[in-house]
Design an enzyme around this catalytic site. Structure first.
Site, mmCIF file in Angstrom:
data_model
loop_
_atom_site.group_PDB
_atom_site.id
_atom_site.type_symbol
_atom_site.label_atom_id
_atom_site.label_comp_id
_atom_site.label_asym_id
_atom_site.label_seq_id
_atom_site.Cartn_x
_atom_site.Cartn_y
_atom_site.Cartn_z
ATOM 1 N N GLY A 16 -35.153 33.526 2.723
ATOM 2 C CA GLY A 16 -34.251 34.663 3.168
ATOM 3 C C GLY A 16 -33.487 35.389 1.998
ATOM 4 N N ASP A 17 -33.581 34.804 0.799
ATOM 5 C CA ASP A 17 -33.095 35.851 -0.215
ATOM 6 C C ASP A 17 -34.273 35.590 -1.585
ATOM 7 O OD1 ASP A 17 -31.578 37.477 -1.839
ATOM 8 O OD2 ASP A 17 -29.947 36.068 -1.878
ATOM 9 N N LEU A 18 -35.272 35.887 -1.281
ATOM 10 C CA LEU A 18 -36.082 35.187 -2.405
ATOM 11 C C LEU A 18 -36.534 36.309 -3.499
ATOM 12 C CD1 LEU A 18 -37.857 32.934 -2.918
ATOM 13 C CD2 LEU A 18 -39.554 33.805 -1.642
#
Length: 295
Positions: free
Chosen positions: A199-201
């Site tokens: 999700g926040d890669l």
């Protein structure tokens, strides 16, 4: 702060395991929480993140995300840190995690590990896209909710809330109503499988362990189209050919996946614009303009 951490640790045998603290060393790199490496006299190390107690829900969300990622990660390729405890003491909250030694990223195994994570979770019995509790994307809120329709979910629970928030710097969500309606249909026509995503890669939230396994941390997870992770790896750079080769060897991407990259990254650009301002505003508006011309 070190004394507060020591007192908080005295409340948790899960972390100390009856070993005395040797030293507590600050760790840099974060912009939201303060971070620490706790050295125990028995040689064990623990990672700690601290913040004001009002922000404890950030740590609760992180704990749940890590738990789900760890459940689906293949240990032969991917290491996800284990949550040891979450402790509140006086006016602070502290998230204690397994310490992982990191080195320069060996990206082929990281790519394979991410693909296996996406693939194995897509084969679970998950019915809808979304997440049960309100989460966080950086310091901003990530809206909770569910939908069986991927396009509707991404538009209504990811893009629209950011566009509404962007009113503070001159964006009127009503000006993009037609684009949002189209994107909802366009993304759903893709018919993605439901996978758990980091999700926040970006490159600061992943790495390699000393034995060359990939590692994921600082997630903002939800059940989504796996392409949201791949798209973000292309937003700020830091991922090489070996990463994408490893991913494709396990679970090849749709040949049209590149057409959706800007759409998925718009969420993160708007979020950065809403938090930091600056050039992120211009980049967000540029993508919105491009989307209008494309569709």
């Amino acid at each position: 702060m070190e004394e507060l951490i020591k007192k908080a640790l005295s409340r948790s045998n899960k972390v100390s395991q009856n070993s005395l603290i040797e030293k507590i060393i600050p760790v840099g790199g974060g912009c939201i929480h303060k971070a620490w490496c706790i050295h125990f006299q028995n040689g064990r190390r623990v990672f700690a993140k601290s913040n004001h107690i009002d922000n404890i829900n950030m740590f609760k969300f992180e704990r749940e995300c890590l738990s789900v990622l760890k459940r689906f990660a293949d240990k032969s390729y991917l290491c996800v840190p284990k949550t040891l405890d979450l402790v509140s003491y006086q006016n602070i909250s502290i998230h204690f995690l397994e310490w992982i030694d990191l080195k320069q990223c060996q990206q082929n195994l990281l790519g394979k590990g991410l693909a296996l994570l996406h693939k194995s979770s897509s084969e679970s019995s998950q019915k809808d896209f979304g997440w049960e509790e309100e989460g966080f994307i950086g310091s901003n809120r990530q809206i909770r909710g569910w939908s069986s329709n991927w396009g509707e979910f991404f538009v209504n629970y990811r893009l629209r809330p950011q566009l509404i928030q962007a009113k503070s710097w001159g964006v009127d969500v009503n000006d993009y109503k037609d684009i949002l309606i189209f994107l909802s249909s366009y993304l759903n026509d893709h018919h993605p499988k439901i996978s758990i995503v980091h999700g926040d890669l970006w490159s600061g939230n992943c790495g390699s362990t000393n034995n060359s396994l990939g590692s994921l941390y600082d997630p903002a997870s939800y059940w989504a189209d796996r392409e949201v992770d791949i798209s973000m790896t292309k937003l700020f750079g830091g991922f090489n050919r070996e990463f994408y080769k490893g991913y494709e060897e396990i679970w090849p991407l749709d040949k049209f996946s590149k057409d959706r990259t800007d759409i998925y990254n718009l969420y993160h650009l708007l979020n950065h614009a809403n938090i930091f301002g600056g050039s992120y505003k211009e980049n967000s508006l540029r993508i919105l303009k491009d989307l209008r011309s494309r569709f």
